[in-house]
Design a protein around this motif. Structure first.
Motif, PDB file in Angstrom:
ATOM      1  N   ARG A 103     -29.067  84.562  53.289  1.00 62.65           N
ATOM      2  CA  ARG A 103     -28.169  85.054  52.256  1.00 62.65           C
ATOM      3  C   ARG A 103     -26.726  84.735  52.627  1.00 62.65           C
ATOM      4  N   VAL A 104     -25.957  84.312  51.667  1.00 64.04           N
ATOM      5  CA  VAL A 104     -24.547  84.011  51.869  1.00 64.04           C
ATOM      6  C   VAL A 104     -23.743  85.152  51.265  1.00 64.04           C
ATOM      7  N   ASN A 105     -22.892  85.773  52.073  1.00 63.54           N
ATOM      8  CA  ASN A 105     -22.067  86.876  51.597  1.00 63.54           C
ATOM      9  C   ASN A 105     -20.659  86.379  51.311  1.00 63.54           C
ATOM     10  N   LYS A 124     -26.515  83.993  65.518  1.00 65.39           N
ATOM     11  CA  LYS A 124     -27.531  84.958  65.943  1.00 65.39           C
ATOM     12  C   LYS A 124     -28.426  85.384  64.780  1.00 65.39           C
ATOM     13  N   ASN A 125     -27.797  85.772  63.664  1.00 63.88           N
ATOM     14  CA  ASN A 125     -28.603  86.272  62.552  1.00 63.88           C
ATOM     15  C   ASN A 125     -28.588  85.365  61.320  1.00 63.88           C
ATOM     16  N   GLY A 126     -27.935  84.209  61.415  1.00 61.76           N
ATOM     17  CA  GLY A 126     -27.961  83.242  60.326  1.00 61.76           C
ATOM     18  C   GLY A 126     -27.158  83.617  59.100  1.00 61.76           C
TER      19      GLY A 126
END
Length: 172
Positions: free
Chosen positions: A164-166, A24-26
């Motif tokens: 962004r990768v968290n 949904k939000n990538g």
């Protein structure tokens, strides 16, 4: 990764305990195994950082390795490597065609990598050689940052974007 425990025994540990992707939000949430945490503290101070999109379009693993290497020296603007050290840093010191033949190293590794680095990253790289007794002994790289940081996707010439990768530790 193998780690040595306090009692001297060794354990193998996976970097990630889970990865969750939201279509949904990538976003991607990667949970790092807690046993890896002590090895990951202070990474910002001790290791080279770059955005993933800097290397996504690169086709050659040598391009990525050379980019990482030169990125770590970018603040110096110029860096010199003895040719044998350079081969070792790229992990190609056991490949005979690159050890005995600088022309092959130049044509198959160095020049394609520099072309990709200059095309897809914020760095501009040039190189020269130092020669003694008709043999290349050193590579000298001149590194600068481009004023225009737009990078293109080679397949369709659009700007490359990545969400962004968290990263987080288990239990957080």
């Amino acid at each position: 990764m193998w780690i040595t425990n306090a009692d001297g025994s060794e354990s193998t540990v996976a970097w990630l305990s889970s990865v969750t992707m939201s279509k949904k939000n990538g976003t991607v949430i990667c949970k790092i195994d807690p046993k890896m945490a002590p090895y990951l503290y202070d990474l910002r101070d001790r290791f080279t950082q770059y955005d993933l999109f800097e290397i996504l379009a690169m086709k050659s693993t040598y391009s990525i390795r050379i980019f990482e290497l030169l990125r770590s020296y970018a603040w110096q603007k110029k860096v010199q490597f003895q040719i044998d050290d350079f081969r070792r840093l790229l992990m190609i010191d056991n490949i005979k065609s690159y050890t005995n033949n600088f022309k092959a190293l130049r044509e198959k590794v160095i020049e394609p990598a520099i072309k990709e680095i200059n095309e897809y990253t914020f760095l501009h790289v040039e190189y020269s050689t130092k020669v003694q007794n008709r043999k290349v002994t050193d590579l000298i790289f001149t590194i600068s940052e481009k004023p225009d940081v737009n990078r293109k996707d080679p397949n369709n010439s659009r700007l490359v974007t990545i969400s962004r990768v968290n990263m987080q530790l288990d239990g957080e």
